[in-house]
Enzyme design. Structure first.
Site, PDB file in Angstrom:
ATOM      1  N   LYS A 124     -15.670  40.130  65.045  1.00  0.00           N
ATOM      2  CA  LYS A 124     -16.391  40.075  66.316  1.00  0.00           C
ATOM      3  C   LYS A 124     -15.361  40.197  67.425  1.00  0.00           C
ATOM      4  O   LYS A 124     -14.192  39.842  67.236  1.00  0.00           O
ATOM      5  CB  LYS A 124     -17.123  38.741  66.464  1.00  0.00           C
ATOM      6  N   ASP A 164     -23.211  44.226  71.057  1.00  0.00           N
ATOM      7  CA  ASP A 164     -23.780  42.882  70.935  1.00  0.00           C
ATOM      8  C   ASP A 164     -24.284  42.563  72.347  1.00  0.00           C
ATOM      9  O   ASP A 164     -24.505  43.503  73.128  1.00  0.00           O
ATOM     10  CB  ASP A 164     -22.705  41.892  70.435  1.00  0.00           C
TER      11      ASP A 164
HETATM   12  N1  GLU Z   1     -23.862  42.582  67.050  1.00  0.00           N
HETATM   13  C1  GLU Z   1     -24.707  42.835  65.931  1.00  0.00           C
HETATM   14  C2  GLU Z   1     -24.692  41.644  65.000  1.00  0.00           C
HETATM   15  O1  GLU Z   1     -24.565  40.527  65.449  1.00  0.00           O
HETATM   16  C3  GLU Z   1     -24.416  44.170  65.264  1.00  0.00           C
HETATM   17  C4  GLU Z   1     -23.022  44.331  64.774  1.00  0.00           C
HETATM   18  C5  GLU Z   1     -22.723  45.732  64.250  1.00  0.00           C
HETATM   19  O2  GLU Z   1     -23.586  46.585  64.219  1.00  0.00           O
HETATM   20  O3  GLU Z   1     -21.564  45.908  63.838  1.00  0.00           O
HETATM   21  O4  GLU Z   1     -24.837  41.736  63.821  1.00  0.00           O
END
Ligand code: GLU
Length: 446
Positions: A124, A164
């Protein structure tokens, strides 16, 4: 493993990182029993290794705003775990972003990605940059400055960021543009959530919300219920809330509430295509308020300062931010007859709220299972990029549907209690953990 001992050690090492500590505790409590049945996990110190990120990259992001003033933000990438695939996870741009938040999200992502059945590790990133009130040009300059630092640390087989909170298609476009310029390669697999003409996947924008509703459908079917005609309260009005509202409506449910930081919209007649489209407009305005919805659609009303959980509903879907549904909110929902709650946001419910739902014996499922359709479709986007192909919407949606059914099945397998109640929290945590733990064991002490 003794959860309290592991947690005491972590609290000492990372004081004040409350979201991170909360997320770790939730997982450890639900895997403790299974973990202790496997002495090989303890011997390889799997838990101690799994709760610490592989590495954390932090950097300064300096950019110039429209007034010509110099602004400085902090950028982060938390590369949490790469046991089953390259690091994968979104970028969050929000004023409240700090290391604890991104560590919690990266930790959760590791298990979520394992649940998707696809080969993706957990990561993240993001920044304390707030898109609220920023012009398009400011957002572009910030994204470019952010990528100037990040680009060396990512790649299609290394680490693949996506969107996100605060990062959608527009931001991914600006980020990719700068990446391409710096890397001098047309490497689409380095980011997901891209535009459809340059390597993006159909259905990716809708995927988190659609996947969540597929999961809820499975939960309901298992409990002998149907979503048709049920009332749904949704928090938020961003990309995830929009996808959830769209699919819930398509499946015959009535979305009677959406909300923003300013209050809640009561929408007793449910959504129409115009209302759903308007949610996108609201989000694109960068004002972060939901009140104008009621001005635009007079059959709805705006109640300032209230949450979506004050509205009587069958199904509650937190779609905004962590810890947005508290113990008090859970008690209010239960008193109003809510019988299903599914986290679409990451860690949308506080531990107290989850305990209330579980005590009441209602259907409850955690974010890492419910919202995994977003990152799963990112995984499908990576596959298409690697093949230099793009699949039809039907094909992607079919695969998404199948993945969500597999995740549901894994939760049932690992989470069914002796009395038949499905503890989806335990099911999701154990299923995700087992996959990552076995990969770590097999790859030795690294
Ligand atoms: N932010 C999204 C999640 O919490 C998607 C992450 C992504 O597609 O890599 O899973």
């Amino acid at each position: 493993m003794n959860v309290n001992n592991v947690m005491a050690d972590l609290e000492r090492k990372h004081p004040g990182e409350n979201e991170y500590l909360q997320a770790v505790r939730e997982v450890l409590e639900s895997i403790e029993e299974v973990y202790n049945e496997h002495p090989e996990f303890e011997k390889a110190r799997i838990v101690e290794r799994m709760v610490e990120p592989d590495r954390i990259i932090t950097f300064r992001v300096t950019w110039v705003d429209d007034k010509g003033e110099i602004q400085t933000n902090i950028g982060y990438r938390v590369q949490f775990n790469s046991a089953i695939g390259p690091y994968k996870g979104g970028l969050r741009f929000h004023s409240a972003v700090n290391l604890s938040m991104l560590k919690f999200l990266g930790f959760e992502q590791t298990f979520k990605n394992a649940l998707t059945t696809l080969p993706m590790g957990g990561a993240k990133g993001g920044s304390d940059f707030s898109p609220k009130g920023k012009s398009d040009a400011e957002i572009m300059r910030f994204c470019q400055a952010f990528m100037l630092e990040l680009w060396k640390n990512i790649g299609p087989d290394t680490d693949v960021p996506a969107g996100d909170v605060g990062v959608g298609g527009r931001e991914i476009g600006y980020l990719y543009g700068m990446y391409k310029k710096l890397a001098r390669e047309y490497n689409t697999g380095v980011l997901t959530g891209k535009g459809i003409t340059w390597g993006g996947s159909l259905v990716r924008p809708e995927a988190t919300g659609f996947g969540a509703l597929y999961f809820v459908q499975h939960m309901l079917h298992k409990a002998g219920k149907d979503i048709k005609g049920k009332t749904v309260a949704i928090s938020g009005f961003g990309n995830v809330a929009w996808g959830a509202a769209t699919k819930a409506t398509e499946l015959g449910a009535r979305v009677i509430a959406i909300s923003g930081p300013d209050g809640v919209i009561h929408n007793p007649n449910g959504m129409t295509p115009e209302k759903i489209d308007y949610m996108l407009e609201l989000r694109a305005s960068n004002r972060d308020i939901v009140a104008p919805f009621a001005e635009r659609f007079p059959d709805s009303t705006f109640v300032p300062g209230k949450k979506a959980w004050s509205v009587k509903c069958d199904i509650a879907l937190p779609c905004a931010f962590q810890n947005e549904l508290t113990g008090d909110d859970a008690r209010e929902l239960l008193a109003n007859g809510t019988w299903c709650a599914a986290e679409v946001s990451n860690m949308g419910c506080t531990p107290e709220a989850i305990a209330e739902f579980q005590k009441a014996g209602i259907l409850f499922a955690p974010g890492k299972a419910v919202n995994a359709g977003g990152v799963a479709t990112s995984g499908l986007e990576m596959t298409q990029n690697a093949q230099h192909l793009s699949w039809s919407a039907e094909e992607v949606d079919k695969k998404l549907h199948y993945i969500m059914s597999q995740i549901h099945e894994a939760c049932v397998t690992y989470g069914t209690q002796p009395d038949g109640y499905v503890n989806y929290v335990k099911g999701a945590n154990v299923a995700g953990f087992m996959k990552v733990a076995h990969a770590m064991l097999e790859q030795g002490i690294i």
